[in-house]
Enzyme design. Structure first.
Site, PDB file in Angstrom:
ATOM      1  N   GLU A   1       0.826  -1.204   0.000  1.00 34.57           N
ATOM      2  CA  GLU A   1       0.000   0.000   0.000  1.00 34.57           C
ATOM      3  C   GLU A   1       0.861   1.256   0.000  1.00 34.57           C
ATOM      4  O   GLU A   1       1.781   1.396   0.797  1.00 34.57           O
ATOM      5  CB  GLU A   1      -0.906   0.065   1.239  1.00 34.57           C
ATOM      6  CG  GLU A   1      -1.669   1.395   1.241  1.00 34.57           C
ATOM      7  CD  GLU A   1      -2.452   1.685   2.503  1.00 34.57           C
ATOM      8  OE1 GLU A   1      -2.504   0.812   3.394  1.00 34.57           O
ATOM      9  OE2 GLU A   1      -2.997   2.793   2.611  1.00 34.57           O
TER      10      GLU A   1
ATOM     11  N   ASP B   1      10.395   5.582  15.319  1.00 33.26           N
ATOM     12  CA  ASP B   1      10.238   7.008  15.078  1.00 33.26           C
ATOM     13  C   ASP B   1      10.777   7.774  16.280  1.00 33.26           C
ATOM     14  O   ASP B   1      10.371   7.525  17.408  1.00 33.26           O
ATOM     15  CB  ASP B   1       8.747   7.324  14.878  1.00 33.26           C
ATOM     16  CG  ASP B   1       8.496   8.807  14.654  1.00 33.26           C
ATOM     17  OD1 ASP B   1       9.462   9.527  14.339  1.00 33.26           O
ATOM     18  OD2 ASP B   1       7.350   9.243  14.812  1.00 33.26           O
TER      19      ASP B   1
ATOM     20  N   ASP C   1      11.460  11.701  17.627  1.00 32.33           N
ATOM     21  CA  ASP C   1      11.083  13.061  17.329  1.00 32.33           C
ATOM     22  C   ASP C   1      11.617  13.957  18.441  1.00 32.33           C
ATOM     23  O   ASP C   1      11.390  13.694  19.619  1.00 32.33           O
ATOM     24  CB  ASP C   1       9.545  13.131  17.271  1.00 32.33           C
ATOM     25  CG  ASP C   1       9.092  14.464  16.725  1.00 32.33           C
ATOM     26  OD1 ASP C   1       9.548  15.495  17.247  1.00 32.33           O
ATOM     27  OD2 ASP C   1       8.287  14.463  15.786  1.00 32.33           O
TER      28      ASP C   1
END
Ligand code: SF4
Ligand SMILES: [Zn+2]
Lengths: 542, 501
Positions: free
Chosen positions: A135, A201, A203
């Site tokens: 996808e 991830d 940040d």
């Protein structure tokens, strides 16, 4: 981050009804008439009626797109704002010529490494289901998000991107079937996600309580060191503890990094396994202000190794550079609170009150110094103090992860090499072996690249033939109908003329290594299968 | 690519199957324990078929009841012992029992018969897997350790034993994962039986950094291996049941079996009705005066508010005391502790005042004093939501009632936020619920939000049945459910700890 990130669970009505504004089929319908060289894509989008309907549906008042995606990738919080540095206009004026749009088109045409992206996701030179059932989600400039896009070849992928000019591309899982056909599998187990890279991830906003140089979306080289530390710890553990080899670190374009663990075994992890590994790395938890590190003693080997890796960084990059405990309030919340002995705590407080502005590194040294001179209570145990100091170090230097990204097989993540719309920077991969040399403020930008390539070629311009050398296919003159091949043209490619070169070369070598291992593993599997492998099948005849 | 792999496998396997000689003969049972990977093939009578299935079902139902009643593993074992001896005895090989083979045959066959009965729906499959795993665990724990080890070796779980050399080499790392005994840890490492497995096989051990991992292999100490065997048992059974479910239609041809199987599965439908109502106390919880602060995290908002008010004012008015005392009684706080709790909470008054004004009321609520009927019935029952919502609306300065009904929206939101409910969507939902007078729906919404992770897990693991997840209509039910959900892990750990002893 209260709002759950969008996930691609096919059974979830929320996903089907609300997130997917534009369906795969509709988008493809328009592919033939599309002319990427003509005006800005909103005009083309508008040409497709189905699509418009879907987009309007999205504008139902009760659910705002911003709300749904709020917190999903905090790196892009200014994404929806109107002050977009690319000056991308809302899809109103059909005729209007938009120069920044043109830049993005040039980027996708000439710089984006289509071939390696394809190989990276496909794990083989010929298209497999790894790519075909993957996808992609495309974020258009009018805020519509096209979920469940998929492509049978790299070329179709490229064409669709050129047609729609998404400002952001996200990569989701590989499904058991083509995502575009998912509606035929409604409520069935025949359409389920089955593979995706294991992602992490980091940040910098999660470091705001200890980051003194910048806050929110801003970063500088000083606070970037937190990311560097995080990468070192995670990368080492993923390799040594979990035995992974193919770990791609990608700058998210502003103030964070993503990791893509691409080993086959990592790609096929189930959610509960992803959750397990994410929580293996969850050391700093809870909200700022409380006790955030709660770990067992004796220290797990992963933690003692991490502490060894971080010691130097803690001293230099945190204590000296950030000076996180300069104010009495910070010193109290981040440091004193964690000192186990009340007498020692008091002695330290007194000392620091007497010399305001005492730097963090001195405060850190004071702890041992005072403890040694006996400024401690009767029940003082040096072991407790050591533990507390380790906890403090970890709280300040150990990676702070957004674990939601890692836990779900069907979580979408921004693709490498897209342009961050806020900064114009390319989301380039980071070479693990030159980690300390990576400067996030100095990565190639959209505007810079175009300038560089112009400067390089002397007479060569962005029109016509030269652009045909862009990696993986046709270039600027391509009217969209041409059967641009992905054959390599013996020509210096545009990206090679720019500062993007080392990043794409690094990516290429990463992909090559991944494909090589994949090929060797496949050969090995063949052998095993031809051999004597027994699989018991239940028999019910009795 | 993956799918092609699977197909190829099947092809190979089918070929194999054709040439395998049909084993229509009496199976031999060298081990007491059974992973039930081979279906039985010998003939049995219809009577045996039915009777054996019923006997096993009795055991499974009882096991399920034990788990609903939240019995500890030790209590469960104790409770099950006589039943197992009667209906499904299974002796160790070393016992030399004359009926060993017959016992094992019955165990084997009855398991497979029930598979047929319980393969039809997902819910039945899940429950069946769960109770079968419980039964297996019970037997596994009770098994002779040498026989158990021999059995585990036959399972081909691809555990790689860790060599003495490697143990020595990794001793410092391994030592950190087996506890706190600083002094003799090196020796402990050598004494322990370690094995290496792919880390994905033991995600729960990875999750808490409970084991050492190196290059993708988890180093699991002997004491944790049980959980791996159980996982494998569950997993294989789940897969087998899926296959059975797919093969079920074929069975319809034999119309002698169908009615029996249907009957069996019907008997397994209604789990445990004694769950609600009395017996709300949770046996594993420490319900004491000094632990109430801690337990209050599991309280619904009505009790949460009472508790906060009590802590803030060191006092509660009459109806508040009543509502709260009865609730605390309902969660299992005994009279003695209740008196300690109230005395220490009302810390601004003298002993004398307390004894005069409040002591009696508490005792009365517990049925310790008062008329005969009050004593006989053990005092009042804890109030249901219905009662709290409709009777004695609180006036100024009173803290009883139900916040969803009796608070202004602003105060309610403040209370919810203070209790950790900050999610906008949930708050919005609560607002809508209360506006449409569905107060207990708001309460359930908040409950679901605060326990969403645990609920999901409970559902995934089949720990709670649908009946147990019905709408909450009683504050004590709220507490119990919250406590159980939040302590799912602890209960598991207890199991493991007890195992070692
Ligand atoms: S609905 Fe019932 S349980 Fe919930 S707060 Fe009100 S009285 Fe308490
Ligand atoms: Zn900075």
């Amino acid at each position: 981050m209260e709002v759950e990130p969008p996930v691609a669970a096919p059974s979830s009505p929320l996903v089907d009804e609300d997130f997917v504004m534009v369906e795969a089929g509709e988008a493809q319908g328009a592919a033939k008439d599309a002319n990427p060289a003509a005006g800005p894509p909103p005009a083309q989008v508008a040409a497709d009626e189905d699509m418009v309907v879907e987009i309007q549906q999205e504008k139902r008042p009760e659910i705002k797109l911003e709300d749904l995606f709020d917190g999903m990738d905090s790196d892009d919080d200014d994404f929806q704002s109107s002050s977009n540095p690319l000056n991308v206009k809302e899809p109103v004026e059909e005729e209007a010529y938009d120069p920044s749009f043109e830049l993005l088109r040039i980027y996708y045409q000439r710089f984006f490494p289509w071939r390696y992206m394809f190989q990276w996701l496909n794990h083989s030179p010929v298209p497999t289901n790894d790519f075909k059932h993957r996808e992609f989600s495309l974020w258009l400039h009018n805020d519509a998000v096209m979920r469940y896009q998929s492509y049978t070849t790299s070329d179709l992928f490229r064409k669709d991107v050129l047609r729609l000019m998404p400002r952001r591309i996200e990569i989701g899982p590989v499904y058991t079937a083509d995502p575009r056909d998912r509606k035929t599998f409604r409520n069935s187990t025949a359409f389920v996600p089955m593979a995706k890279e294991l992602c992490f991830d980091i940040d910098l906003t999660d470091y705001d309580d200890i980051r003194t140089c910048c806050d929110k979306a801003n970063i500088c080289n000083k606070c970037w060191r937190f990311t560097t530390m995080a990468i070192k710890v995670l990368d080492t553990a993923l390799r040594e503890d979990f035995g992974y080899h193919h770990i791609l670190w990608v700058y998210s374009g502003r103030r964070g990094v993503h990791a893509w663990v691409c080993d086959k075994q990592a790609r096929t992890l189930q959610d509960h396994q992803r959750k397990a590994i994410a929580s293996y790395f969850e050391v700093v938890s809870g909200k700022a202000g409380g006790k955030r590190v709660n770990i067992r003693r004796p220290l797990h080997p992963h933690l003692s190794r991490s502490i060894d890796l971080l010691k130097e960084h803690f001293q230099h990059d945190v204590l000296e550079t950030q000076d996180p405990w300069a104010s009495p309030e910070k010193a109290d919340a981040l440091l004193l609170q964690h000192i186990p002995d009340p007498d020692l705590r008091e002695a330290l407080r007194k000392k620091w009150d007497a010399s305001p502005g005492r730097p963090s590194s001195s405060k850190w040294a004071d702890i041992d110094a005072l403890a040694q001179t006996g400024a401690v209570g009767a029940a003082f145990d040096p072991k407790d103090l050591l533990d507390a100091k380790q906890d403090i170090l970890l709280e300040h230097a150990y990676p702070r992860l957004d674990i939601a990204v890692s836990q779900k097989l069907n979580h979408l993540l921004k693709s490498p090499f897209v342009i961050h719309p806020g900064t114009g920077r390319v989301c380039v991969p980071i070479d693990r072996d030159n980690l300390d040399g990576f400067d996030p403020l100095n990565v190639p930008t959209l505007q810079g690249l175009v300038r560089e390539v112009d400067a390089w070629g002397g007479g060569e311009t962005t029109d016509g033939g030269v652009a045909g050398a862009a990696d993986g296919g046709a270039g600027g003159g391509d009217g969209g109908g041409g059967g641009a091949s992905s054959q390599e043209v013996k020509h210096v490619q545009d990206w090679e003329k720019t500062s993007l070169k080392p990043y794409i070369e690094y990516f290429r070598s990463f992909v090559t290594a991944l494909m090589k291992e994949e090929r060797e593993a496949a050969v090995k599997r063949e052998r095993v299968e031809d051999g004597d492998v027994e699989v018991k099948v239940e028999s019910l005849d009795f | 690519m993956n799918r092609i792999d699977i197909k190829r496998r099947n092809v190979v396997d089918h070929r194999k199957k054709q040439f395998a000689d049909p084993a229509y003969k009496q199976t031999q049972y060298p081990h007491r324990l059974n992973f039930y990977s081979t279906p039985p093939t010998a003939d049995i009578t219809l009577e045996q078929f039915e009777q054996w299935a019923i006997d096993r079902l009795r055991i499974l139902a009882e096991l399920e009841a034990c788990s609903f009643r939240n019995k500890t593993p030790a209590e469960t074992a104790l409770h099950m012992k006589p039943l197992l001896d009667k209906y499904l005895p299974l002796d160790a090989s070393s016992s030399g029992h004359s009926q060993l083979q017959a016992q094992r045959q019955k165990d084997h066959y009855s398991h497979f018969i029930l598979r047929l009965a319980f393969a039809s729906t997902e819910d039945l499959r899940r429950r069946f897997t769960r109770v079968e795993t419980m039964l297996f665990r019970l037997r596994f724990q009770a098994d002779d350790s040498r026989e158990r080890a021999a059995f585990v070796r036959t399972l081909n779980l691809d555990w790689e034993p860790v060599s003495e050399d490697e143990k020595r080499e990794l001793s410092p790392q391994l030592a950190t994962t087996i506890g706190f005994g600083y002094g003799k840890r090196a020796q402990q490492v050598m004494d322990e039986e370690w094995c290496k497995v792919d880390w994905m096989r033991v995600p729960d051990l990875i999750e808490g950094r409970k084991v050492y991992v190196k290059a993708g292999k988890a180093y699991v100490p002997g004491r944790e291996q049980q959980s791996m065997v159980l996982n494998a048992f569950t997993k294989r059974l789940e897969q087998a049941l899926e296959l059975t479910a797919r093969a079920l239609p074929r069975l319809d041809e034999d119309d002698r079996l169908t009615p029996i199987l249907n009957h069996l599965s019907k008997n397994f439908i209604a789990p445990d009705s004694s769950y609600t109502g009395s017996g709300m106390a949770i046996e594993s919880a420490e319900i004491s005066a000094r632990n109430i602060d801690n337990l209050s995290q599991h309280f619904p908002m009505c009790m949460n508010h009472l508790h906060r008010s009590l802590r803030r004012d060191a006092h509660l008015k009459h109806f508040g005391r009543l509502q709260y005392t009865l609730f605390l009684k309902g969660i299992g706080l005994n009279l003695e502790e209740a008196l300690v709790f109230w005395r220490s909470s009302f810390n601004k008054i003298t002993d004398d005042t307390f004894n005069k004004e409040y002591r009696y009321n508490v005792r009365h609520s517990y049925g310790d004093v008062g008329g005969d009927s009050n004593r006989r019935s053990g005092g009042y029952s804890p109030y249901s939501c219905q009662k709290i919502l409709t009777e004695h609306a609180p006036g100024p300065g009173e803290a009883h009632g139900c916040p969803y009904r009796h608070f202004s929206l602003e105060n309610l939101t403040t209370l919810l936020r203070a209790s950790g409910v900050t999610d906008r969507a949930v708050l919005q939902g609560v607002k809508e619920d209360t506006e449409s007078q569905k107060f207990h729906m708001a309460c359930n919404r908040v409950f679901e939000h605060l326990h969403k992770t645990e609920l999901k897990r409970a559902k995934d693991e089949g720990v709670m049945t649908a009946a147990q997840l019905e709408t909450i209509v009683h504050p004590n039910e709220y507490f119990k459910r919250s406590y159980l959900l939040k302590n799912m892990n602890k209960q598991k750990q207890q199991v493991d700890v007890k195992m070692e002893g």
